[in-house]
Enzyme design. Sequence first.
Site, PDB file in Angstrom:
ATOM      1  CE  LYS A  57      44.020  33.503  38.096  1.00 31.27           C
ATOM      2  NZ  LYS A  57      43.708  33.074  39.449  1.00 31.27           N
ATOM      3  CB  SER A  82      50.405  24.323  37.399  1.00 34.04           C
ATOM      4  OG  SER A  82      50.641  25.122  38.533  1.00 34.04           O
ATOM      5  CD  GLU A 208      49.488  39.655  50.933  1.00 36.24           C
ATOM      6  OE1 GLU A 208      49.786  39.487  49.739  1.00 36.24           O
ATOM      7  OE2 GLU A 208      50.035  40.518  51.644  1.00 36.24           O
ATOM      8  N   GLY A 212      52.698  34.663  52.763  1.00 30.74           N
ATOM      9  CA  GLY A 212      53.161  35.466  51.625  1.00 30.74           C
ATOM     10  C   GLY A 212      52.535  36.847  51.660  1.00 30.74           C
ATOM     11  CG  ASP A 214      53.592  39.450  47.742  1.00 30.60           C
ATOM     12  OD1 ASP A 214      53.022  38.461  48.226  1.00 30.60           O
ATOM     13  OD2 ASP A 214      53.272  39.942  46.648  1.00 30.60           O
ATOM     14  CB  SER A 308      38.464  33.797  44.144  1.00 31.43           C
ATOM     15  OG  SER A 308      39.263  33.019  45.004  1.00 31.43           O
TER      16      SER A 308
HETATM   17  C1  PLP Z   1      44.225  33.347  40.639  1.00 30.29           C
HETATM   18  C2  PLP Z   1      43.368  33.185  41.823  1.00 30.29           C
HETATM   19  C3  PLP Z   1      43.367  34.127  42.876  1.00 30.29           C
HETATM   20  C4  PLP Z   1      44.286  35.323  42.890  1.00 30.29           C
HETATM   21  O1  PLP Z   1      43.972  36.197  41.828  1.00 30.29           O
HETATM   22  P1  PLP Z   1      44.998  37.339  41.385  1.00 30.29           P
HETATM   23  O2  PLP Z   1      44.319  38.029  40.259  1.00 30.29           O
HETATM   24  O3  PLP Z   1      46.273  36.659  40.985  1.00 30.29           O
HETATM   25  O4  PLP Z   1      45.209  38.207  42.567  1.00 30.29           O
HETATM   26  C5  PLP Z   1      42.483  33.943  43.925  1.00 30.29           C
HETATM   27  N1  PLP Z   1      41.663  32.864  43.977  1.00 30.29           N
HETATM   28  C6  PLP Z   1      41.645  31.929  42.998  1.00 30.29           C
HETATM   29  C7  PLP Z   1      40.713  30.784  43.120  1.00 30.29           C
HETATM   30  C8  PLP Z   1      42.484  32.064  41.880  1.00 30.29           C
HETATM   31  O5  PLP Z   1      42.459  31.131  40.917  1.00 30.29           O
END
Ligand code: PLP
Length: 324
Positions: A57, A82, A208, A212, A214, A308
């Site tokens: 992020k 959050s 996903e 969820g 979606d 991620s």
């Molecule tokens: C936000 C997040 C996601 C999902 O990312 P999107 O861009 O909302 O699809 C996946 N893994 C982690 C660790 C995140 O913080």
Amino acid sequence: MTCVRPVPTFADVEAAARTLAGIAHRTPVATSATLDRRTGARLFLKCENLQRAGAFKFRGAFTALSRLDPQQRRAGVLTYSSGNHAQAVALAARELGIPATIVMPTDAPESKVAATRGYGAEIVGYDRYTVDREALGAELARDRGATLIPPYDHPDVIAGQGTATLELLDEAGELDALFVCLGGGGLLAGATLAVRARSPRTRIYGVEPAAGDDGKRSLRAGEIVRIDVPRTIADGAQTQHLGRYPFAIIRDGVDDILTVPDDALIDCMRFFAARMKLVVEPTGCLAMAGALAQAGDLAGQRVGVIVSGGNIDLDRFARLIAPG
Ligand SMILES: *Cc1c(COP(=O)(O)O)cnc(C)c1O
């Protein structure tokens, strides 16, 4: 509703990469002989759990903030989250000398509040059961003249997130398949831009939580499907719908969206910790769990996986990986 700004392109991902050079970590790409044996594939894991503030992020947040003009910078930024986006915005704002306000539920985990405050952001608490955070965020932003930075439905955020995949392709070369965690779709949309420009034959899968689905339903329906807040341990993917900018890219660029159950995420957390010495949060395991679920189809292939994020309280981590 339509998109107000143009949908981002690969040129925006390349521009974001220049913005982030020397600021975001160029995270390592890990390999594992055990995983390769188990899947019959050659796996390349992009370790964004080792990114600054603990998740990819930071890439999108810093890119978006650095595109603000001097007047917008003085007036500050605001977001409601959050999770990892809050910490990413707070850190990026500190780096750029921009005041940041983060709207967080009053019952958010103390470690997340402390981390966000530690980066110098002002925290405004709200009661998640009685207050509409989007309305509160919009009102506060208006009062303060601050710019709202959403977590995924924003062209600059998507461009920034795409740099993780760009780096992976630079290091691993062409891939046969890429697996990406999916919440609101910023990470997957950015990955799609990078792959379609640099490794066009790669099959792209979003992953996903089963609770969820979606994203999967949206891809099938050809329009954004909305759901109730999903019950899953993957708290970073508890989104109720894809963003409009991400969907504009995902709709035509992604091959499929898979779902995985929570217990597969726990198996991955255990494997990452025990075998690879990596602390990965549940949401961060979605892509790996998706790749393992598809393992039968991956034999002999070069496969990318975006790990991620790694932000999780140590006691929750211990509870989740505990046997039985
Ligand atoms: C936000 C997040 C996601 C999902 O990312 P999107 O861009 O909302 O699809 C996946 N893994 C982690 C660790 C995140 O913080």
